[in-house]
Design an enzyme around this catalytic site. Structure first.
Site, mmCIF file in Angstrom:
data_model
loop_
_atom_site.group_PDB
_atom_site.id
_atom_site.type_symbol
_atom_site.label_atom_id
_atom_site.label_comp_id
_atom_site.label_asym_id
_atom_site.label_seq_id
_atom_site.Cartn_x
_atom_site.Cartn_y
_atom_site.Cartn_z
ATOM 1 N N ASP A 1 0.825 -1.210 0.000
ATOM 2 C CA ASP A 1 0.000 0.000 0.000
ATOM 3 C C ASP A 1 0.854 1.252 0.000
ATOM 4 O O ASP A 1 2.054 1.220 0.293
ATOM 5 C CB ASP A 1 -0.939 0.016 1.205
ATOM 6 C CG ASP A 1 -0.196 0.105 2.525
ATOM 7 O OD1 ASP A 1 0.814 -0.606 2.689
ATOM 8 O OD2 ASP A 1 -0.608 0.893 3.400
ATOM 9 N N GLU B 1 0.139 -1.279 5.523
ATOM 10 C CA GLU B 1 1.154 -0.849 6.485
ATOM 11 C C GLU B 1 1.005 0.618 6.822
ATOM 12 O O GLU B 1 1.218 1.029 7.971
ATOM 13 C CB GLU B 1 2.550 -1.116 5.898
ATOM 14 C CG GLU B 1 3.710 -0.893 6.872
ATOM 15 C CD GLU B 1 4.268 0.534 6.851
ATOM 16 O OE1 GLU B 1 5.125 0.855 7.686
ATOM 17 O OE2 GLU B 1 3.819 1.342 5.992
#
Length: 624
Positions: A301, A394
């Site tokens: 991400d 994350e």
């Protein structure tokens, strides 16, 4: 490491000349009354002609000659044999052509004079070279770097993409002094104790390892930057408060793509979990099955701080000065403001200034993928079992939430989620979030005296009771802070969201306690229940866990150093998946990927450092 500029020594590297040199040396020695056998003279010459002469003079003190006089005796015979006695090795043409075919360039750097150029022309190898430095150009002799620096400056070369190839330590020392890597061609194993990134018995072996891997095509390796540029085309911005994992569908799209690519390069046990985590295994090479299982981890991400796409990336050689990201919108990355000077001479990737780039952390993914492909293509590199993991979310603090530590099976790991590759990160913030909810009392302003409680005003009062200088914009290094990330409010209600950070656990706990004490005080002023504080710990400083197994750091430092990267520890002013994983039983320091200015439109990525990091990863997992 993917090299595109090859600097070649001549004698003993491209051409078989040592027989000729040895015969001339033996004749010169005989003129001085010194007798020797061919094998002894040959091996001494291969290390250094000058050192060979000095060694013979020291062994025969009765010969009253200076080193310069002895050299003249050699030179009196060195030109007796015609050019036909100088012949290229069998694979010389193949290796030079392979460099050109993969888009690279060859350069010659030799102490020999015009005879080297004449030999190349005779053998129709001259067109395969871009430039030459021979003795008549007047540069200081190896290991001085002057000639190599001249060629790099003349052709504006990125030294991280350059390699000096030679058969003697003096050749590679010249390369090191110029800031480039070396490849030692040592068929007689005269330099077994010499430390170098690359060592080969044959030119064919050098070709396979350093040149063929650069080719783009069926069965060949893909450049790490090409992987990266493909990954950033997928906008994987993670989203807060969706209650889903992954938080956006495009992370699943990228996960499926990565799983397919892992299978295509030959990784085993590839799977994507129901929550979008990607796992894969690289089996140990024969004889290394008992090595500790090592993990490599990166996240899919990207931050939601600025738009995540569409990413319009461009790659270029940075030569200093400000970088104009978007001329039309006057978006500029200033050299001084963003400390770009250390990046001069490196290849960079940036955006058009309208989105982030996604180097955090698609650079880490690309580097892990490229390193795994290299290891699969080069089974001669011995290594234990290697596990790969790519995590979602994350950036919103959830990357480790559903990570299958037991199924992953690694005994230790490294996240590839840092910035400059010379930074070693094993200290991070202790982190918590704080939600402050304020209940007000809304009454018509005309009759509000002693009745109204303005929640927005109370919120301002709460914030004003926090240390005014202990905020992100006023702190650095190990200094902690409380950061107001969001505020929404009216007269009857107000919600403020904070993040709390500190490396020191006692100070961290004190910061959280301050929130509760302020709430207690304000409730005493405005009535119980006016201010409610909810604290939630996010992650803790991994240092205490990493220090239980310092060899994990030692291994990383040695890998970096062997690749010419002089790393130093840096305290992370943030956190990584590795921080959480370290407390879940998987010690996991963080390594750099070559990026910078994360979470903003000025984000950049050094391709030069990316390529180097692939080399570091290979060293990191390999068994010496």
């Amino acid at each position: 490491m993917l090299y595109t500029h090859f600097f070649w020594d001549f004698d003993g590297t491209l051409y078989d000349t040592y027989g000729r040199i040895t015969r001339a040396l033996m004749k010169g020695l005989a003129d001085m009354g010194i007798q020797t056998d061919f094998d002894t003279a040959f091996h001494r010459v291969k290390k250094s002609l000058g050192e060979a002469l000095n060694m013979y003079l020291s062994e025969h003190p009765e010969v009253r000659k200076t080193p310069d006089e002895a050299m003249l005796c050699y030179r009196a015979h060195s030109e007796e044999e015609d050019l036909s006695s100088i012949q290229p090795y069998a694979d010389t043409r193949k290796v030079l052509e392979a460099v050109v075919q993969m888009g690279g360039k060859n350069y010659l750097y030799t102490h020999r004079g015009q005879s080297a150029i004449d030999a190349l022309k005779r053998d129709e190898l001259h067109p395969l070279f871009t430039d030459f430095v021979i003795s008549t150009h007047g540069f200081p002799a190896k290991p001085a770097p002057d000639a190599l620096n001249h060629l790099c400056e003349k052709h504006k070369l990125d030294k991280q993409a350059c390699v000096m190839v030679g058969d003697r330590s003096i050749d590679l020392d010249a390369g090191k002094n110029a800031g480039m890597q070396g490849a030692l061609y040592d068929p007689d194993h005269l330099y077994d104790h010499y430390e170098t990134a690359h060592r080969f018995d044959t030119l064919a072996g050098l070709k396979n390892a350093l040149i063929d891997q650069n080719k783009k095509g069926e069965g060949q390796m893909e450049r790490v930057e090409e992987r990266f540029l493909r990954y950033v085309k997928i906008d994987t911005t993670s989203l807060e408060d969706t209650g889903k994992c992954p938080s956006c569908e495009n992370q699943r799209v990228l996960a499926d793509m990565l799983a397919q690519e892992l299978k295509e390069i030959g990784m085993q046990e590839v799977r994507v979990s129901e929550h979008g985590y990607v796992y894969a295994a690289l089996p140990a090479t024969p004889g290394c099955e008992n090595e500790k299982v090592l993990g490599l981890i990166a996240h899919m991400d990207t931050s939601n701080a600025v738009p995540g796409g569409p990413v319009n990336a461009r790659q270029f050689l940075y030569e200093g000065g400000d970088i104009v990201l978007n001329e039309e919108k006057h978006i500029v990355m200033g050299e001084k403001e963003f400390d770009l000077a250390p990046l001069k001479g490196q290849e960079l990737i940036v955006t058009d200034g309208l989105t982030l780039l996604g180097a955090d952390d698609k650079a880490g993914i690309a580097e892990i993928m490229a390193a795994c492909e290299y290891l699969i293509c080069h089974p001669e590199v011995k290594h234990g079992r290697v596990m790969v993991g790519f995590t979602p979310d994350e950036e919103i603090g959830a990357g480790a939430d559903l990570f299958d530590v037991e199924g992953f099976g690694a005994e230790y790991a490294y996240t590839l989620d840092g910035a400059a590759i010379d930074e070693m990160e094993y200290e991070n913030f202790n982190a918590a979030s704080a939600v402050v909810k304020i209940k007000g009392n809304s009454i018509h302003p005309g009759s509000a005296k002693n009745k109204m409680i303005n929640a927005a005003t109370v919120g301002m009062q709460f914030h004003g009771m926090l240390p005014v200088r202990e905020t992100p914009e006023n702190t650095e290094s190990y200094e902690g802070f409380a950061h107001l990330v969001e505020i929404q409010g009216e007269t009857d209600h107000c919600v403020m969201k904070y993040i709390i950070r500190d490396h020191d656990m006692d100070l961290f706990n004190a910061r959280k306690a301050r929130f509760e004490k302020i709430a207690e005080y304000l409730n005493g002023v405005y009535g119980e229940g006016t201010v409610q504080v909810t604290l939630r710990d996010s992650y803790y400083n991994m240092k205490e866990k990493i220090m239980e197994c310092p060899w994990v750091l030692d291994r990383a430092y040695k890998a970096l150093e062997s690749c010419g990267v002089h790393a130093h520890p840096v305290a992370i002013r943030g956190g990584t998946d590795g921080a959480r994983l370290s407390f879940m039983g998987l010690p996991c320091p963080n390594l750099g990927t070559g990026g910078g200015n994360y979470h903003g439109v000025h984000e950049y990525l050094s391709v030069t450092q990316m390529r180097k990091m692939v080399e570091v990863i290979v060293k990191l997992v390999s068994v010496s």
